[in-house]
Design an enzyme around this catalytic site. Sequence first.
Site, PDB file in Angstrom:
ATOM      1  N   THR A 150       0.818  -1.213   0.000  1.00 35.28           N
ATOM      2  CA  THR A 150       0.000   0.000   0.000  1.00 35.28           C
ATOM      3  C   THR A 150       0.859   1.275   0.000  1.00 35.28           C
ATOM      4  O   THR A 150       0.496   2.274  -0.615  1.00 35.28           O
ATOM      5  CB  THR A 150      -0.923  -0.031   1.236  1.00 35.28           C
ATOM      6  OG1 THR A 150      -1.709  -1.222   1.165  1.00 35.28           O
ATOM      7  CG2 THR A 150      -1.842   1.162   1.284  1.00 35.28           C
ATOM      8  N   ALA A 186      -0.536   9.833  -1.706  1.00 35.40           N
ATOM      9  CA  ALA A 186       0.662  10.568  -1.292  1.00 35.40           C
ATOM     10  C   ALA A 186       0.345  11.922  -0.659  1.00 35.40           C
ATOM     11  O   ALA A 186       1.087  12.875  -0.817  1.00 35.40           O
ATOM     12  CB  ALA A 186       1.628  10.730  -2.480  1.00 35.40           C
ATOM     13  N   ILE A 187      -0.774  11.950   0.058  1.00 35.29           N
ATOM     14  CA  ILE A 187      -1.194  13.227   0.642  1.00 35.29           C
ATOM     15  C   ILE A 187      -1.059  13.168   2.164  1.00 35.29           C
ATOM     16  O   ILE A 187      -1.401  12.164   2.779  1.00 35.29           O
ATOM     17  CB  ILE A 187      -2.660  13.530   0.258  1.00 35.29           C
ATOM     18  CG1 ILE A 187      -2.761  13.743  -1.249  1.00 35.29           C
ATOM     19  CG2 ILE A 187      -3.195  14.744   1.014  1.00 35.29           C
ATOM     20  CD1 ILE A 187      -4.168  13.709  -1.766  1.00 35.29           C
ATOM     21  N   HIS A 230      -2.891  14.598   4.860  1.00 38.06           N
ATOM     22  CA  HIS A 230      -4.176  15.280   5.014  1.00 38.06           C
ATOM     23  C   HIS A 230      -4.157  16.237   6.201  1.00 38.06           C
ATOM     24  O   HIS A 230      -3.456  16.014   7.184  1.00 38.06           O
ATOM     25  CB  HIS A 230      -5.290  14.252   5.216  1.00 38.06           C
ATOM     26  CG  HIS A 230      -5.515  13.387   4.028  1.00 38.06           C
ATOM     27  ND1 HIS A 230      -6.178  13.839   2.908  1.00 38.06           N
ATOM     28  CD2 HIS A 230      -5.134  12.109   3.750  1.00 38.06           C
ATOM     29  CE1 HIS A 230      -6.215  12.856   1.998  1.00 38.06           C
ATOM     30  NE2 HIS A 230      -5.578  11.804   2.489  1.00 38.06           N
ATOM     31  N   VAL A 237       6.415 -14.021   6.955  1.00 32.00           N
ATOM     32  CA  VAL A 237       6.195 -14.721   8.219  1.00 32.00           C
ATOM     33  C   VAL A 237       5.351 -15.965   7.950  1.00 32.00           C
ATOM     34  O   VAL A 237       4.266 -15.883   7.384  1.00 32.00           O
ATOM     35  CB  VAL A 237       5.511 -13.787   9.236  1.00 32.00           C
ATOM     36  CG1 VAL A 237       5.051 -14.577  10.465  1.00 32.00           C
ATOM     37  CG2 VAL A 237       6.481 -12.690   9.636  1.00 32.00           C
ATOM     38  N   CYS A 250      16.686   3.704 -20.210  1.00 38.89           N
ATOM     39  CA  CYS A 250      17.636   3.408 -19.137  1.00 38.89           C
ATOM     40  C   CYS A 250      17.585   1.985 -18.618  1.00 38.89           C
ATOM     41  O   CYS A 250      18.543   1.539 -18.000  1.00 38.89           O
ATOM     42  CB  CYS A 250      17.483   4.399 -17.990  1.00 38.89           C
ATOM     43  SG  CYS A 250      15.909   4.309 -17.135  1.00 38.89           S
TER      44      CYS A 250
END
Lengths: 425, 121, 489
Positions: free
Chosen positions: C40, C46-47, C49, C172, C443
């Site tokens: 996740t 990517a904020i 808040h 795990v 690349c």
Amino acid sequence: MQNRELVIIGGGPAGLSAAVEARRLGIKDVLVIDRESEPGGILKQCIHPGFGLHIFKEELTGPEYAERFVREAKNLGVEIMLDTMAIELTADKRIIAVNSQEGLIEIQAKAVILAMGCRERTRGAINIPGFRPAGVFTAGTAQRFVNIEGYMPGREIVILGSGDIGLIMARRLTLEGAKVRCVVEIMPYSNGLTRNIVQCLEDYDIPLLLKHTVVNIHGRKRVEGVTIAEVDDNMKPIMETAKFIPCDTLLLSVGLIPENELSRMAEIQIDEVTGGPVVNQRMETSVPGIFACGNVLHVHDLVDFVTREAILAARGAASYLADSDKKYDYVPVVAGDGLRYVLPHRINIEAMPEKRQTFFMRSVKPMAKARLSIESEKGVIKSRVMRYVKPSEMLSIPIDRDEMKGIKILKFNLQEEGDSVERGE
Amino acid sequence: MSAVNEEKSVTCIVCPRGCRIKVSIKGGEIIRISGNLCKRGADYARSEVTQPMRVLTTTVRLEDGHLLPVKTARPIPKELLFEAVRELSGVRVKGPIEIGQVVYSNVAGTGVDVVATRSWN
Amino acid sequence: MLDVVIIGGGVVGCMIARELSRYQLKAVLLEKEDDVASGTSKANSAIIHAGYDAKPGTLKAKLNVRGNPLFDIICGELDVPFKRIGSLVVALNEEEVRALEELLERGKSNGVPGLEIISRERLREMEPNVNREALAALYAPTAGIICPYELTIALAENACQNGVEIKLNSPVLGVRVENGGVLSVRTPGETLYTRYIINAAGLFADEISRLAGAEDYRITPRKGEYLIFDRRFGGIVSRVIFPTPTKISKGILVCPTVDGNFFIGPNSNDVGEKDDVAVTQQGIEEIIKGARKLVPDLPLKHVISSFAGLRAVSDTDDFVIRASKKVKGFINVGGIQSPGLSSAPAIAEMVLEILKEEGLELREKNNFNPKRPPIFKFRHLSNEEKRELIRKKPAYGRIICRCETVTEGEIIDAIRRPVGARSLDAVKRRTRAGMGRCQGGFCSPRIVEILARELGISPLEVTKCGSGSEILKGRTKEFIETGGVINAK
């Protein structure tokens, strides 16, 4: 700060051809900047034949075509700065380049020729749904892996897009032992040369599925297959026709985009249709003294035409260096019906480097027979019937200076005409 | 007209039109060529049906591990392309190499040489 | 015997690891993938808040508001780009204007500073490309944007530098409990004996909890799809632009990234599988339709990539952060969906409090270094700095990724740093090589070569994102015996 007379950015076919011509015209100080450790650009990995038929009247492979120009450039004293990337260009022709030996290099050029070539369109640009596993390559990247590095990107391959690089790679990978399942093309016609369809696909029984596209990519870690589907006349996939094709690799040959980051930095005007700079009769951009040629200007199908364009640019640079203050008025060149674009975008008849100017253009669709007519504000000045026009094959027409005297606009139209010729032997 | 044994279809590559040419064969002889618009098309179709030839381009390994691009100096019969590649897969070449230099002779018994398409120092 | 094993190398696990690395204790972080930030944390909005969104009284509300101001310090210490650009919730009709009032009130009671409702004129002035039919907007100046995987990697690096061991490729397989308390954790390679286990396993936190015999809850994956655009159009909006939220989601937004691109998305769809990160045609259409309501004129020809991420939605409707009542020493940190990233620093604080309550003694180290070694981003340096850097290390003079101007030096650094890159995607997340408009076309062959050289492996072993995702299938001519029939016609 180094002061240089002519700096050419890019050492592929365009840059090398321009450099050679510039030296022949007597420009003493010609510097080519190239980011790779060998000059030649993309030709180094194009090991197949089909190059040079117009320029050398013989069929060469990419490396052979490149080597002729590299040798000539070296013989003529062109300086080639390798492993060097130009990272900045300003409108007053200052260049910043970097390499590991000299570090950061600042150059003030009197004239610049842009010859950076193009890049490939990617999966993102065409928004193919699905996972993002390993095994999705652009055709050119795969070509580099196979022809330069000696590695196989996959064993079982589907190719999306029937551009020439994709077709060439279908044959290349087959001859290296991979299985190319099919080539999928969204358009109702191929974007490759007929010769490549025959010799790269038909020779190896590789199916070409027209009006089809890839609608899903499967596999979490590595490609496990793709779903393809037929598309309707609006290029929307018809999901009822979807079918799964197992493969470990998807190659994309979905178009090329001129690489104009540096041009944008220099505030050069870009044509949104070609993706390259707007140029005049001598391949000069909107910034006086900065010229462009090859795939950075518009995407070519034949390297021979790149060389011809580069020669024009070099002549342009030479005349600019001889007299940089001269101001010109331009006649606009307009792409009318049936044409995507016409190059050059504008011309000054007096300043044409030769007594005739060749115009390059692409049609919007395939036409069995079409009439190309060129008109000025006074009416049609020239017209010609063209046969078997295809968007993938560039059209050209030379027009004499005398035919264009005194005109204020030049408009090109391509009109489809009925084709009555159908006969056998 | 007598019955046709076989009909082969050839896409012409002489010009951009790409005629679909039909070649009718009877008893090993070409008896009819149709669908072409010009004489050059007929010639092309004839050679494609009798003995199609192709230039092979591929790579061979240099001793230092790099790849050297090569081609057959002349076209070879199409059906021998794979055999030629198979033969070349074991070839190791020692530098320096001049462009045009023969790196392998008589590939797949065709009498045709394989030459370097670039120089290597 | 270890003191703490953290399961999960996402932003939450790494934030906890870094917090623990301040103290004198032995801690290990286990990550099942070949890199941290592989779930996740690598694919979300990517904020950071502001905190007006969550219901007052919930952990989400409390930890978001507490976490937001901590980002300036953390990102400053770790040299992670963070821009407090503010956010705007746009109302397109009268009903939505009323909803803004509610949001404003909620934000005030959550303790969010600086909130105000602005007029359409002011909105137009601030964001000229936003839909001209917008009537008003809720402005939250404290909202920010960050690069979530860069943050996670930086946290892991810093934790590692300060003594936390980060074990990658370590799923795990079992948790042993003895006398009602945690005993050990088993991975394919070893068994780790530990006093405490922190379950920060993201989408899989419910499974880990069940494996330990701790509390039962359910995590459902909820997919969000995104389209990211060429940097050339990054200026289309200057702030995070939200629609007025609905009951289930904050909606599809238009948002700048710290790297100068912008994205649209996410939609919000529950999916069956926890690894279903496939982008769908319907999804793409849905987010384009949604984003056009906010910014009608989108440069759709200049999309450079699409991606999907999964939110870990718990059936408790709030973060699950508490010590297990059934298994002593087992601490659940699950259901960390939005605003999980914004809350992460406060989540780590809370987890440390819980550990203390559960009997872990936290004694500060005197040699904790909150800063990680400097990172050179060639493209951000001045010409003088570039010159100097290349003089010292010539590898910084070789540009590998032309779209993002990434040098060989930076790629080598990314491989050699603590928790170094082992795959193409890991290099990409650390350096941006391959994230530009050519998406690695130019690349990637070069990076494969550098990875092989640096790791002492064959190019055939280089992967995109860990075992099973090898880039290349073999050497040329290797498959010839099995293939190859020429069309016989």
